[in-house]
Design a protein around this motif. Sequence first.
Motif, PDB file in Angstrom:
ATOM      1  N   LEU A  18      43.316  35.412  27.357  1.00 48.02           N
ATOM      2  CA  LEU A  18      44.715  35.613  27.711  1.00 48.02           C
ATOM      3  C   LEU A  18      45.431  36.094  26.454  1.00 48.02           C
ATOM      4  O   LEU A  18      45.431  35.410  25.429  1.00 48.02           O
ATOM      5  N   TYR A  42      42.637  29.328  30.021  1.00 45.45           N
ATOM      6  CA  TYR A  42      42.320  30.573  29.327  1.00 45.45           C
ATOM      7  C   TYR A  42      41.961  30.314  27.866  1.00 45.45           C
ATOM      8  O   TYR A  42      42.363  29.306  27.287  1.00 45.45           O
ATOM      9  N   THR A  89      43.522  38.937  30.672  1.00 43.88           N
ATOM     10  CA  THR A  89      44.835  38.713  31.267  1.00 43.88           C
ATOM     11  C   THR A  89      45.868  38.968  30.180  1.00 43.88           C
ATOM     12  O   THR A  89      45.698  38.524  29.045  1.00 43.88           O
ATOM     13  N   VAL A 111      42.785  45.304  32.295  1.00 42.92           N
ATOM     14  CA  VAL A 111      43.724  44.225  32.603  1.00 42.92           C
ATOM     15  C   VAL A 111      43.273  43.520  33.877  1.00 42.92           C
ATOM     16  O   VAL A 111      43.244  44.105  34.961  1.00 42.92           O
ATOM     17  N   GLU A 112      42.902  42.247  33.750  1.00 45.95           N
ATOM     18  CA  GLU A 112      42.447  41.467  34.900  1.00 45.95           C
ATOM     19  C   GLU A 112      43.612  40.889  35.686  1.00 45.95           C
ATOM     20  O   GLU A 112      43.533  40.689  36.903  1.00 45.95           O
ATOM     21  N   LEU A 113      44.687  40.569  34.990  1.00 45.70           N
ATOM     22  CA  LEU A 113      45.906  40.022  35.587  1.00 45.70           C
ATOM     23  C   LEU A 113      47.044  40.364  34.642  1.00 45.70           C
ATOM     24  O   LEU A 113      46.916  40.227  33.430  1.00 45.70           O
ATOM     25  N   CYS A 209      44.703  45.050  39.878  1.00 45.65           N
ATOM     26  CA  CYS A 209      44.819  43.613  39.616  1.00 45.65           C
ATOM     27  C   CYS A 209      46.137  43.068  40.177  1.00 45.65           C
ATOM     28  O   CYS A 209      47.043  43.832  40.533  1.00 45.65           O
TER      29      CYS A 209
END
Length: 272
Positions: A18, A42, A89, A111-113, A209
């Motif tokens: 994160l 995270y 993230t 970018v995952e989130l 995402c």
Amino acid sequence: MLSHGLSLVDHGGQGSPLILLHGFLGSGDDWLSVLPELKNKYHCYTIDLPGHGSSGGFSDEISAEADAFAGISDRVHRLLSEEGLLPATVMGYSLGGRIALGFASHYPDDVELLILEGANPGLKTERERQERIDSDSRWSQRFRAEPLKDVLKDWYRQPVFSSLTEEQRNKLVKQRSIDNDGSLLADAMDLLSLGRQSDWWHVSSQLTCNVVYIVGERDNKFLAIAEALKKEAFKKNGKVCKAVVADAGHNAHRDNPKDFLVSLFSAECLKG
């Protein structure tokens, strides 16, 4: 660690990376109140943006670029790539949220989130952009010429900070006066003015995402932006949800860390 002109701090934790990006006048330390809980989910890293914290000023290379946002996104990407932290993230507050949105625009697959806190996706007309550039230029001139404490007293009187109590306002002025350099802030104001930012309203609806837009319940301007982003994404099948933090203004994670975390982890688009 200082690399590519950016200070990256590893705070430890469990899970996937994160990356936390602070707002104007801040530093990575601004996230300390929420880091203990975030680290349960995270592995957390903070980055000090140019002109802030331990990162020092803007490089001549970024200063000379037509788009400073693209230059910073590129440096953040190279830094995270070299450290093996991608995909990740990415969460950003205010200016940091705008940097996060630009990063997602340039590197969507990494970018995952995306978590945006009180971040402006951009101004839509040339007139709005020029008015903002002119306004930010007046602020930057003051940051260069006047005692920082005097400028910050007026800075925190702006409507976006209207939810602050007098005690909170005075505390911020004192802290930010110690932590910052007026000339570096002026550079950040000039190069990263909202008026120089691209229009990124479309980005959140085009990402594969999820996007969480988190905002304090007393931050009326950005509550409206959050709702507008949801509607924009809905039209294009994007995955955007709004999370509202009780008893908080523009800087929700500072105003109410506990409810910030509750609202974030219970965001509708993160369920299931």
